[in-house]
Design a protein around this motif. Sequence first.
Motif, PDB file in Angstrom:
ATOM      1  N   GLN A  17      -6.810  -8.982  13.052  1.00 50.99           N
ATOM      2  CA  GLN A  17      -8.062  -9.221  13.743  1.00 50.99           C
ATOM      3  C   GLN A  17      -7.829  -9.348  15.255  1.00 50.99           C
ATOM      4  O   GLN A  17      -6.724  -9.622  15.707  1.00 50.99           O
ATOM      5  N   ALA A  18      -8.883  -9.141  16.025  1.00 49.10           N
ATOM      6  CA  ALA A  18      -8.796  -9.329  17.469  1.00 49.10           C
ATOM      7  C   ALA A  18      -8.382 -10.767  17.779  1.00 49.10           C
ATOM      8  O   ALA A  18      -8.894 -11.710  17.189  1.00 49.10           O
ATOM      9  N   GLY A  19      -7.420 -10.924  18.675  1.00 50.12           N
ATOM     10  CA  GLY A  19      -6.947 -12.242  19.050  1.00 50.12           C
ATOM     11  C   GLY A  19      -5.984 -12.875  18.061  1.00 50.12           C
ATOM     12  O   GLY A  19      -5.571 -14.014  18.257  1.00 50.12           O
ATOM     13  N   GLU A  20      -5.613 -12.144  17.017  1.00 50.62           N
ATOM     14  CA  GLU A  20      -4.716 -12.679  15.991  1.00 50.62           C
ATOM     15  C   GLU A  20      -3.326 -12.075  16.166  1.00 50.62           C
ATOM     16  O   GLU A  20      -3.169 -10.927  16.561  1.00 50.62           O
ATOM     17  N   ILE A  21      -2.307 -12.872  15.852  1.00 53.62           N
ATOM     18  CA  ILE A  21      -0.927 -12.378  15.831  1.00 53.62           C
ATOM     19  C   ILE A  21      -0.473 -12.327  14.375  1.00 53.62           C
ATOM     20  O   ILE A  21      -0.350 -13.362  13.711  1.00 53.62           O
ATOM     21  N   LEU A  22      -0.271 -11.120  13.883  1.00 50.56           N
ATOM     22  CA  LEU A  22       0.179 -10.894  12.507  1.00 50.56           C
ATOM     23  C   LEU A  22       1.660 -10.561  12.532  1.00 50.56           C
ATOM     24  O   LEU A  22       2.077  -9.573  13.139  1.00 50.56           O
ATOM     25  N   GLY A  23       2.460 -11.389  11.882  1.00 53.42           N
ATOM     26  CA  GLY A  23       3.890 -11.135  11.818  1.00 53.42           C
ATOM     27  C   GLY A  23       4.240 -10.202  10.674  1.00 53.42           C
ATOM     28  O   GLY A  23       3.674 -10.307   9.584  1.00 53.42           O
ATOM     29  N   ILE A  24       5.157  -9.280  10.925  1.00 51.30           N
ATOM     30  CA  ILE A  24       5.741  -8.460   9.867  1.00 51.30           C
ATOM     31  C   ILE A  24       7.222  -8.784   9.848  1.00 51.30           C
ATOM     32  O   ILE A  24       7.937  -8.525  10.823  1.00 51.30           O
ATOM     33  N   VAL A  25       7.684  -9.376   8.762  1.00 52.83           N
ATOM     34  CA  VAL A  25       9.045  -9.899   8.708  1.00 52.83           C
ATOM     35  C   VAL A  25       9.784  -9.305   7.521  1.00 52.83           C
ATOM     36  O   VAL A  25       9.201  -8.970   6.493  1.00 52.83           O
ATOM     37  N   GLY A  26      11.083  -9.185   7.675  1.00 46.55           N
ATOM     38  CA  GLY A  26      11.944  -8.660   6.619  1.00 46.55           C
ATOM     39  C   GLY A  26      13.285  -8.325   7.226  1.00 46.55           C
ATOM     40  O   GLY A  26      13.431  -8.219   8.449  1.00 46.55           O
ATOM     41  N   GLU A  27      14.287  -8.139   6.373  1.00 49.06           N
ATOM     42  CA  GLU A  27      15.607  -7.827   6.880  1.00 49.06           C
ATOM     43  C   GLU A  27      15.670  -6.397   7.416  1.00 49.06           C
ATOM     44  O   GLU A  27      14.716  -5.624   7.262  1.00 49.06           O
ATOM     45  N   SER A  28      16.774  -6.025   8.040  1.00 46.78           N
ATOM     46  CA  SER A  28      16.937  -4.681   8.570  1.00 46.78           C
ATOM     47  C   SER A  28      16.776  -3.652   7.450  1.00 46.78           C
ATOM     48  O   SER A  28      17.317  -3.829   6.354  1.00 46.78           O
ATOM     49  N   GLY A  29      16.022  -2.587   7.725  1.00 44.13           N
ATOM     50  CA  GLY A  29      15.794  -1.549   6.729  1.00 44.13           C
ATOM     51  C   GLY A  29      14.633  -1.813   5.803  1.00 44.13           C
ATOM     52  O   GLY A  29      14.406  -1.056   4.853  1.00 44.13           O
ATOM     53  N   SER A  30      13.859  -2.869   6.064  1.00 45.33           N
ATOM     54  CA  SER A  30      12.747  -3.210   5.170  1.00 45.33           C
ATOM     55  C   SER A  30      11.507  -2.357   5.416  1.00 45.33           C
ATOM     56  O   SER A  30      10.568  -2.394   4.622  1.00 45.33           O
ATOM     57  N   GLY A  31      11.480  -1.595   6.505  1.00 48.90           N
ATOM     58  CA  GLY A  31      10.334  -0.728   6.776  1.00 48.90           C
ATOM     59  C   GLY A  31       9.392  -1.256   7.835  1.00 48.90           C
ATOM     60  O   GLY A  31       8.331  -0.669   8.064  1.00 48.90           O
ATOM     61  N   THR A 195       9.581  -8.695  13.406  1.00 50.92           N
ATOM     62  CA  THR A 195      10.811  -9.434  13.638  1.00 50.92           C
ATOM     63  C   THR A 195      11.528  -9.701  12.324  1.00 50.92           C
ATOM     64  O   THR A 195      10.949  -9.588  11.246  1.00 50.92           O
ATOM     65  N   HIS A 196      12.801 -10.039  12.432  1.00 55.69           N
ATOM     66  CA  HIS A 196      13.538 -10.555  11.269  1.00 55.69           C
ATOM     67  C   HIS A 196      13.818 -12.045  11.452  1.00 55.69           C
ATOM     68  O   HIS A 196      14.456 -12.672  10.609  1.00 55.69           O
ATOM     69  N   ASP A 197      13.302 -12.618  12.537  1.00 58.72           N
ATOM     70  CA  ASP A 197      13.564 -14.003  12.918  1.00 58.72           C
ATOM     71  C   ASP A 197      12.445 -14.903  12.395  1.00 58.72           C
ATOM     72  O   ASP A 197      11.338 -14.925  12.924  1.00 58.72           O
ATOM     73  N   LEU A 198      12.744 -15.683  11.359  1.00 56.97           N
ATOM     74  CA  LEU A 198      11.725 -16.546  10.757  1.00 56.97           C
ATOM     75  C   LEU A 198      11.299 -17.669  11.696  1.00 56.97           C
ATOM     76  O   LEU A 198      10.155 -18.120  11.643  1.00 56.97           O
ATOM     77  N   ALA A 199      12.186 -18.106  12.570  1.00 50.21           N
ATOM     78  CA  ALA A 199      11.807 -19.134  13.537  1.00 50.21           C
ATOM     79  C   ALA A 199      10.764 -18.596  14.506  1.00 50.21           C
ATOM     80  O   ALA A 199       9.809 -19.294  14.865  1.00 50.21           O
ATOM     81  N   ALA A 200      10.929 -17.341  14.911  1.00 54.64           N
ATOM     82  CA  ALA A 200       9.944 -16.714  15.793  1.00 54.64           C
ATOM     83  C   ALA A 200       8.610 -16.550  15.083  1.00 54.64           C
ATOM     84  O   ALA A 200       7.547 -16.729  15.679  1.00 54.64           O
ATOM     85  N   VAL A 201       8.643 -16.192  13.806  1.00 57.03           N
ATOM     86  CA  VAL A 201       7.425 -16.058  13.013  1.00 57.03           C
ATOM     87  C   VAL A 201       6.677 -17.387  12.957  1.00 57.03           C
ATOM     88  O   VAL A 201       5.459 -17.454  13.155  1.00 57.03           O
ATOM     89  N   ALA A 202       7.414 -18.464  12.684  1.00 58.11           N
ATOM     90  CA  ALA A 202       6.794 -19.781  12.587  1.00 58.11           C
ATOM     91  C   ALA A 202       6.160 -20.188  13.909  1.00 58.11           C
ATOM     92  O   ALA A 202       5.118 -20.847  13.940  1.00 58.11           O
ATOM     93  N   GLU A 203       6.766 -19.797  15.011  1.00 55.44           N
ATOM     94  CA  GLU A 203       6.268 -20.186  16.329  1.00 55.44           C
ATOM     95  C   GLU A 203       5.100 -19.331  16.783  1.00 55.44           C
ATOM     96  O   GLU A 203       4.175 -19.826  17.431  1.00 55.44           O
ATOM     97  N   MET A 204       5.106 -18.039  16.441  1.00 53.55           N
ATOM     98  CA  MET A 204       4.182 -17.091  17.057  1.00 53.55           C
ATOM     99  C   MET A 204       2.978 -16.718  16.215  1.00 53.55           C
ATOM    100  O   MET A 204       1.908 -16.424  16.752  1.00 53.55           O
ATOM    101  N   CYS A 205       3.115 -16.688  14.890  1.00 50.14           N
ATOM    102  CA  CYS A 205       2.167 -15.930  14.064  1.00 50.14           C
ATOM    103  C   CYS A 205       1.094 -16.789  13.408  1.00 50.14           C
ATOM    104  O   CYS A 205       1.320 -17.946  13.049  1.00 50.14           O
ATOM    105  N   ASP A 206      -0.071 -16.162  13.218  1.00 49.56           N
ATOM    106  CA  ASP A 206      -1.161 -16.768  12.461  1.00 49.56           C
ATOM    107  C   ASP A 206      -1.037 -16.437  10.977  1.00 49.56           C
ATOM    108  O   ASP A 206      -1.259 -17.285  10.120  1.00 49.56           O
ATOM    109  N   ARG A 207      -0.722 -15.180  10.688  1.00 43.86           N
ATOM    110  CA  ARG A 207      -0.497 -14.722   9.311  1.00 43.86           C
ATOM    111  C   ARG A 207       0.783 -13.897   9.275  1.00 43.86           C
ATOM    112  O   ARG A 207       1.259 -13.420  10.305  1.00 43.86           O
ATOM    113  N   VAL A 208       1.315 -13.683   8.053  1.00 48.28           N
ATOM    114  CA  VAL A 208       2.597 -13.001   7.911  1.00 48.28           C
ATOM    115  C   VAL A 208       2.544 -12.010   6.756  1.00 48.28           C
ATOM    116  O   VAL A 208       1.977 -12.299   5.695  1.00 48.28           O
ATOM    117  N   VAL A 209       3.148 -10.839   6.978  1.00 50.45           N
ATOM    118  CA  VAL A 209       3.401  -9.859   5.926  1.00 50.45           C
ATOM    119  C   VAL A 209       4.911  -9.789   5.735  1.00 50.45           C
ATOM    120  O   VAL A 209       5.649  -9.556   6.700  1.00 50.45           O
TER     121      VAL A 209
END
Length: 302
Positions: A17-31, A195-209
């Motif tokens: 959504q507009a104004g939302e930060i959606l994280g996409i997380v996974g290890e290297s090669g996850s797509g 990112t692959h950094d879960l700490a960054a996800v916790a700090e930055m994101c509203d939702r996560v894939v």
Amino acid sequence: MVGTPHSLLRDVAFGVQAGEILGIVGESGSGKTMASLSVIGLLPSAIELRAGSVMLEGRELVGEDLTVERSSSDISMIFQQPRSALNPTMRAGRQVARVLEINQGLGKAEARDRAVEMLQHVGISGADRVARAYPHQLSGGMSQRVMVAMALACKPRLLIADEPTTALDVTIQAQIFDLMRSLVEEVGCGVLFITHDLAAVAEMCDRVVVMYGGQVMETAGIDDLLDDPEHPYTQYLLESTEKEIDPRVVDVGVNFALTGCRFSHRCPHAHAACNEFPASYPVGEGHASACFLNKEGRVVTS
């Protein structure tokens, strides 16, 4: 001998959504990066889009020939390696100015002045000096700020940030994160934060894939994901930051399973049903998990 082609991404779907930060997380090669390149229409030459849809504010961007049709100002991307993404033969200010000329229709002199303002806007002190510098004369953090200025110069509706703080020290990372948050609030665009950094996800994101092997494993709000992960792979990711991982889920040299659930060859909960590809099953409000255990109503525990 040419190998049999297979799908790198399968049933990957998400929205921001507009104004939302959606994280996409996974290890290297996850797509993660491949999904973002599909959205922006920059897939490598050896990889083709066979099906799919990219909707931006109600407009379908995928044409009949399966190419992504978009205005150059719709979507911007901050790439993993800013020094590699910047043109080494062009001064930093000129690169920002070119974006303004192409996307905003500014004249050369006006674009040059506006480029210096943009560099100041992203927190660069001595913007006049930096504008005259070549990429090899800039630090990694400074190069990344130039990339952010270029990405935001065209006022995108969607900003894709692909590992935007790779190889930067923690102090510079924090500065880039603060910059992105403040600029998202100001511009009002949606952000895909890869990112692959879960700490960054916790700090930055509203939702996560959460992705693995080109498959979406779990989608959730950040609090639900951290407090109540449902998919075995998400649990594995979170546990890997806290304790020694279960030897049953150690990579055995295969990137992902080619049939069924793509995590099944590493999952300690794998059973007969996992030979089929799972759908995404709702497990709460705004929370879904692509695991047959969730379909069967069983509690997935690590």
